[in-house]
Design an enzyme around this catalytic site. Structure first.
Site, mmCIF file in Angstrom:
data_model
loop_
_atom_site.group_PDB
_atom_site.id
_atom_site.type_symbol
_atom_site.label_atom_id
_atom_site.label_comp_id
_atom_site.label_asym_id
_atom_site.label_seq_id
_atom_site.Cartn_x
_atom_site.Cartn_y
_atom_site.Cartn_z
ATOM 1 N N ASP A 275 -0.116 5.161 0.851
ATOM 2 C CA ASP A 275 -0.367 6.091 1.984
ATOM 3 C C ASP A 275 -0.263 5.322 3.379
ATOM 4 O O ASP A 275 -0.869 4.350 3.535
ATOM 5 C CB ASP A 275 -1.657 6.914 1.812
ATOM 6 N N ASP B 99 -1.419 -1.011 6.087
ATOM 7 C CA ASP B 99 -1.559 -0.077 7.422
ATOM 8 C C ASP B 99 -3.007 -0.370 8.132
ATOM 9 O O ASP B 99 -3.123 0.038 8.948
ATOM 10 C CB ASP B 99 -1.221 1.148 7.294
ATOM 11 N N ASP C 101 0.830 -1.234 -0.061
ATOM 12 C CA ASP C 101 0.150 0.015 -0.024
ATOM 13 C C ASP C 101 0.862 1.313 0.036
ATOM 14 O O ASP C 101 2.128 1.323 0.285
ATOM 15 C CB ASP C 101 -0.867 -0.062 1.381
#
Ligand code: GDD
Length: 691
Positions: A422, A637, A420
């Site tokens: 961001d 995250d 991922d």
């Protein structure tokens, strides 16, 4: 090129077999559009469209002790842009015919400024490369490649794959008419240009096959073909309610395939090869036996049959050759197919006894089958054969180089990292990756691909890919599509569209459709809120409607990145403000129009139902196809990474800005210490060190 249109198509599962289409005009002039449908039911394919396919096509020329003048003529008929691959099984003892063949093609290539490959079927290094690559299927007891036309074709298919070609066509080298050879290749290119599926085959029916019996007699069907067609059609007829005569090219020596298809078929030894190709297609994709390959079943297989204007004039090799080497194996593969019914089996036996191929009561011998060429481990093959390329290339000074191909593939992706962006590779507030730079360079040093998989658009991800020098494929807009650089993978795969330098596999709903549905949902939500004041007020804005300045203000992105964030293809980002009940009402209306609303930290992502996991799985399959066994590492995250993490071998979660790990239920999930970038670097240490 102008063809008459298809007047009948038979379907078997996901296989479409088109009735023979007649060539009307070999050159239909300059046209602007690629494909023009004439009103008279005639289809025209432009020179440009034909040329485009020819550049991606290898023509395999099988040769065994043919007349050298005839061979030279055949070379002259192959369009300039096609790569010629000669597979010879000619004598080398006594008079070295192979050497003469090599001299002829070298001279030809020198004069015409072309490059080609010529290999001898009994070349020891070649056999060794197949053995090293885990493919003993064509190797005989003497550890050399067996005799046979189809064994030679397998060599051709693998060399074409190594040279990065998309299509492969076969031409016999005993053809007296170079003009006919040119026409065959033009048919192949036209057929592929017309086909909608990436899994396509073009099979040629000669207009006439003249025999010289004092004067020319133009016989329409070969004896063997006539019989093989009859039994293949009988087999097909038993699978539906209607009798069919659709197959007219059972033994088409002149035929071509997309490499995607060629790599997947099971072949028959020797001259059984062309009939067995059709049998293999019906068995694998005909919907009667269990499907072996969902990718192909989804897109379908197209069998295009075309009839030439030129007659076919070639060397005749006698009745014994026709019956024992051609008819018997051709009928044998039909007979032994699990698709063949008892009644057809009985008729085949009668035919073989009637033509003297079999004695009464004698069983129908089985033809040796050759497993799909995709079982060859190509990186290993390439590595083993690389040193021999100078011997195989003509002209000698212009060595056809597979090194680039090999190196590209031999970024031997034992490991792949899928990440991922961001809050993971990029810090949440600053979008900076500086703290992860060492880890990125470490991965690159070890040739481990870094695959981005985020909600970001293609343009946004491109900025980071270019800054970091990342070439690996990337997954955009929460699994909306996979973008793959055109030359990234050696083996062909199916894709939905080509865009600039990329091949794109799409999963998401097109943005225009998504926006349309979203506006319906917004209208319904507003009505609901108006009618029910208890829900409270609501404010909704989408990236599509916001200015780049507003997006920059909301997100902290630069103006350039904000404008890239607006360029959406498969998803929309919403900012929804209001009480919980009103927000729930909006999300419910979004669900009612068939869309999915995923809450993020600040924004809501709306998609047509795609998720990161689906795209990750498809991409990992393509990696496996190209590199064999791989180990995948996923880093995320938050909740929107759940499906990504669930689709990899080693899922890893970094800490959020609050130093906590999101609560995610994923098997084997490893919680790595460190917020975003910092955690990312630790995860990479783990991936490189091996879990
Ligand atoms: N590399 C290689 N190895 N080539 C071979 C071998 C071999 O062991 N045996 C034959 N060839 C080459 C021949 O030199 C020729 O160019 C081509 O393969 C076809 O072989 P022929 O022996 O000439 O076959 P045919 O003309 O009787 O039959 C052709 O037409 C049939 C349909 O009518 C072939 O294309 C058949 O496969 C096809 O079914």
């Amino acid at each position: 090129m102008r063809f008459d249109s298809v007047n009948q198509t038979d379907h078997l599962g996901s296989v479409s077999i088109y009735n023979v289409r007649r060539a009307i005009e070999l050159d239909s002039g300059s046209v602007i559009t690629n494909l023009d449908k004439d009103e008279a039911g005639v289809q025209r394919v432009s020179r440009e469209a034909i040329a485009e396919v020819e550049q991606k096509m290898a023509i395999v020329l099988s040769i065994k002790n043919e007349d050298l003048k005839v061979f030279e003529g055949v070379l002259g008929g192959i369009p300039h842009d096609c790569l010629m691959i000669v597979i010879s099984n000619s004598s080398v003892e006594g008079v070295d015919i192979f050497k003469s063949e090599r001299d002829i093609i070298s001279r030809f290539c020198n004069t015409t400024k072309r490059r080609a490959l010529i290999v001898h079927q009994k070349d020891e290094a070649l056999a060794q490369a197949f053995l090293s690559a885990g493919y003993p299927d064509i190797i005989g007891d003497d550890n050399l490649i067996r005799d046979g036309k189809s064994e030679g074709m397998m060599i051709g298919i693998i060399l074409a794959a190594l040279m990065g070609k998309d299509y492969i066509g076969f031409i016999d080298t005993d053809n007296y008419l170079p003009g006919a050879v040119l026409e065959y290749v033009r048919h192949y290119a036209t057929g592929f240009s017309l086909a909608k599926s990436p899994y396509a085959m073009v099979r040629i029916l000669w207009h006439y096959k003249p025999k010289f019996t004092g004067e020319f007699y133009f016989k329409k069907w070969g004896r063997v073909s006539e019989t093989s067609n009859r039994f293949l059609n009988a087999l097909l007829s038993t699978k539906g309610q209607f009798e069919t005569e659709i197959i007219k090219t059972a033994n088409a020596g002149e035929h071509a395939m997309s490499l995607e298809l060629a790599m997947r078929l099971t072949y028959g030894s020797g001259y059984a090869v062309e009939t067995q190709e059709l049998i293999s297609i019906m068995e694998k994709f005909g919907g009667i036996l269990p499907a072996s390959d969902e990718q192909v079943t989804e897109k379908g297989v197209e069998i295009v049959q075309t009839e030439t204007i030129n007659p076919h004039l070639h060397a005749e090799k006698g009745d014994e050759h026709l019956l024992q080497e051609m008819l018997m194996p051709s009928l044998s593969v039909i007979y032994h197919s699990p698709l063949c019914e008892d009644s057809t089996r009985e008729s085949i036996k009668e035919q073989l006894v009637g033509t003297g191929c079999l004695d009464e009561g004698e069983p129908v011998p089985q033809v040796r089958l050759i497993s799909p060429p995709q079982n060859v481990n190509l990186p290993v093959f390439a590595e083993t054969i690389e040193g021999e390329m100078a011997r195989y290339s003509v002209p000698e000074k212009a060595v056809l180089n597979i090194a680039g191909v090999r190196k590209k593939k031999a970024k031997v992706a034992k490991k792949v990292v899928i990440t991922d962006l961001d809050g993971t590779l990029l810090q949440s507030l600053t979008y900076s990756y500086t703290a992860a730079l060492d880890a990125v360079r470490n991965l690159q040093g070890q040739e481990i691909p870094i695959v981005f998989c985020s909600a970001k658009t293609k343009q946004e991800q491109q900025v980071y890919r270019e800054e970091l020098g990342i070439e690996a494929p990337f997954i955009i807009e929460n699994g909306g599509a996979i973008y793959i650089q055109k030359d990234y993978f050696r083996l062909p795969f199916s894709y939905d569209k080509a865009s600039e330098d990329f091949l794109v596999i799409e999963f998401g709903m097109p943005y225009s459709e998504l926006r349309h549905r979203l506006s319906l949902a917004m209208d319904a939500a507003c009505r609901q809120i108006e009618e029910n004041p208890k829900l409270g007020g609501i404010s909704i804005s989408s990236f599509g409607d916001m200015s780049k300045e507003d997006i920059a203000k909301e997100t902290g992105l630069s103006l350039k990145m904000a404008s890239f964030a607006k360029q959406r293809e498969y998803s929309e980002t919403l900012k929804i403000g209001g009480g919980q009940k009103a927000v729930e009402a909006v999300c419910q209306e979004i669900g009612n129009v068939g869309l999915l609303c995923i809450p993020g930290v600040k924004f809501y992502e709306v998609t047509g139902g795609n998720d990161k996991g689906k795209a990750v799985k498809v991409l990992l399959e393509i990696f496996k196809l190209n590199y064999g066994d791989i180990t995948s590492y996923g880093i995320g995250d938050g909740a929107d990474d759940l499906s990504l993490l669930a689709s990899v071998d080693h899922p890893m979660l970094v800490q959020g800005a609050d130093k906590r790990w999101q609560r995610l239920n994923v098997r084997n999930l490893k919680r790595v210490k460190g917020i975003s970038t910092e955690g990312w670097s630790k995860a990479i240490e783990i991936a490189i060190g091996g879990i």
